[in-house]
Structures are given as C-alpha cells and as structure tokens.
Enzyme design. Structure first.
Site, PDB file in Angstrom:
ATOM      1  N   SER A 141       1.060  -1.276   0.002  1.00 26.53           N
ATOM      2  CA  SER A 141       0.018  -0.079  -0.029  1.00 26.53           C
ATOM      3  C   SER A 141       0.757   1.416  -0.072  1.00 26.53           C
ATOM      4  CB  SER A 141      -0.890  -0.122   1.238  1.00 26.53           C
ATOM      5  OG  SER A 141      -1.644   1.313   1.242  1.00 26.53           O
ATOM      6  N   TYR A 155      -2.174  -0.283   9.978  1.00 29.46           N
ATOM      7  CA  TYR A 155      -2.083  -1.053   8.731  1.00 29.46           C
ATOM      8  C   TYR A 155      -1.134  -0.346   8.130  1.00 29.46           C
ATOM      9  CZ  TYR A 155      -3.886  -1.256   3.985  1.00 29.46           C
ATOM     10  OH  TYR A 155      -4.153  -1.899   2.553  1.00 29.46           O
TER      11      TYR A 155
END
Length: 246
Positions: A141, A155
C-alpha cells in the site's frame, strides 16, 4: 506449454477479484482464496472459467498455518504445481487514531497483513525453490510510506513490513529462480472503505491525488499481471507504486 497456476488470496472482492479475472484472461489457472463470502468467491470463479481458465475456490484464513497448508495442497492437487502467488488478503480495522484502537483490531491487522503474508510466502517459496522457478507478488500500500496518520497507522506499519519482506525475499530467492515483487496501491475504489466505516472515503480523498480521482481495482490488477508475466522477467525486489501520484 503448461498453463501457470496462480494462488490469489483475498480473491473474492476488490483488487483480489479483479486480479483473478485479469490473470485468467492472461492464461492463468486460478485459485481463489477467500475468508468469508463463498457466494462472492464462486461468482469470481465463474468469471475465471468464462475466460477459459480452470479455477478452484478455497476458504482460508491466511493467518492460520493449517489453512495455508490446505490452500496450497488443494491448489496442487486440483490444478497442478503452483507457479505464482498473489498475496492480496488484507484488513484495516476501523479508521481512527492509534490511541483509540482496540487491541483485538490491532492484532487482527498484524495477523492477516503480516503473518498471513509471511505464511503464504513461505509455503510458496518451499514449493517454488524446489522447482527452480516461480513468481510472488505482494499487495502492499502507498500507506507504507505515507504513514496514514489519523486513519490507520497500524495498517501502514504492516504494509511497510510487507515492503521489507518483498525486498529481502527477492534477494533470498533470486538465486533459486523465484521473483518477488509488490504493488503499492493508493486510494482505490473498493468495498474496503465501507468495511472501515467510511464508504465515501475514496471519492472524498480524490482531491489529494494528483490525478484527481480514485483508482480502480482493474488498474491494480493490470500492474500485478505485468509483474507476474514474462515481460517482467528481470524485475525482482521492486515495489511498484500505483497511486495516482500520491
């Protein structure tokens, strides 16, 4: 020639589903790993088969070692030797500051995003090194380098770990003929935002992206497909950012 057999975790929705369909169109037989929604997984499998590929669905919690073993055993028994892995399964937990995060949510994010990726990569490495070839693509990501303050720093931290895994494993497995790369998506219009509790987040954040729009799952799938393909035969250890410039 033998068709490639690729395992895609988190394959029942979003980026994973788009990746399954794109790989099928590119000539891969596909294993759709999913954790919860059997109906959605079967819908993806139908699309894969309509593209002329073989497909099997496997319910798997990638953070559970026995599930991962069963995933790859089923893939090899029903479709043949696994030649590729797309490590896509991931969770975010609710949006919010780290100070307010529940410990169970933190643990689940680490278990799926990091431990699950490690377990799947380890099993793929065991199979692929024995055969002298294979491709692993991890879905990271852009959050790994942005940090995502106020949203999900936990995250982001797991995805930074995925980037480190990609680099280290690429160096470790390169001599064995196995390539390891990652794709780092930016803000993508998928169901994940609703699961985080903010279904309009992707469109709202479009203004912070130089291209002024959220990405589409198919755009990430295209990047994954390139890294899986012979066109990327000299590419390993790369983290390909597909984030609209963000």
């Amino acid at each position: 020639m033998t068709r490639p057999v690729t395992v895609v975790t988190g394959g029942s929705r979003g980026i994973g589903a788009a990746t399954c369909l794109r790989l099928a169109a590119d000539g891969h037989d596909v294993v759709v790993g999913y954790v919860r929604d059997a109906e959605a997984a079967e819908a993806v499998a139908d699309g894969v088969r309509k593209a002329g590929a073989r497909c099997v669905t496997v319910r798997v919690d990638t953070s559970v070692e026995a599930d991962v073993e069963r995933l790859f055993e089923t893939a090899e028994r029903q479709l043949g030797p696994v030649t590729g892995l797309v490590n896509n399964a991931g969770v975010t937990g609710p949006l919010g500051r780290l100070a307010d995060a529940d410990t169970a949510d933190l643990r689940r994010v680490v278990d799926v995003n990091l431990l699950g990726t490690l377990l799947c990569a380890r099993r793929a490495a065991q199979l692929m090194t024995a055969r002298g070839s294979g491709v692993i693509v991890n879905v990271s990501s852009a959050a790994a380098t942005l940090g995502s303050p106020g949203d999900y720093v936990h995250y982001a931290a797991t995805k930074a770990a995925v980037d480190a895994l990609t680099l280290g494993l690429a160096k470790e497995l390169g001599p064995d003929g196995v390539r390891v790369n990652a794709v780092a998506p930016g803000v993508i219009e998928t169901e994940m935002h609703a699961a985080m509790g903010d279904p309009d987040r992707a469109r709202r954040m479009a203004g912070t992206t130089p291209l002024r729009r959220p990405g589409q799952a198919e755009e990430i799938a295209a990047a994954v497909a390139w890294l899986m393909s012979p066109d990327a035969s000299y590419t390993t250890g790369a983290v390909l950012r597909v984030s609209g410039g963000r």
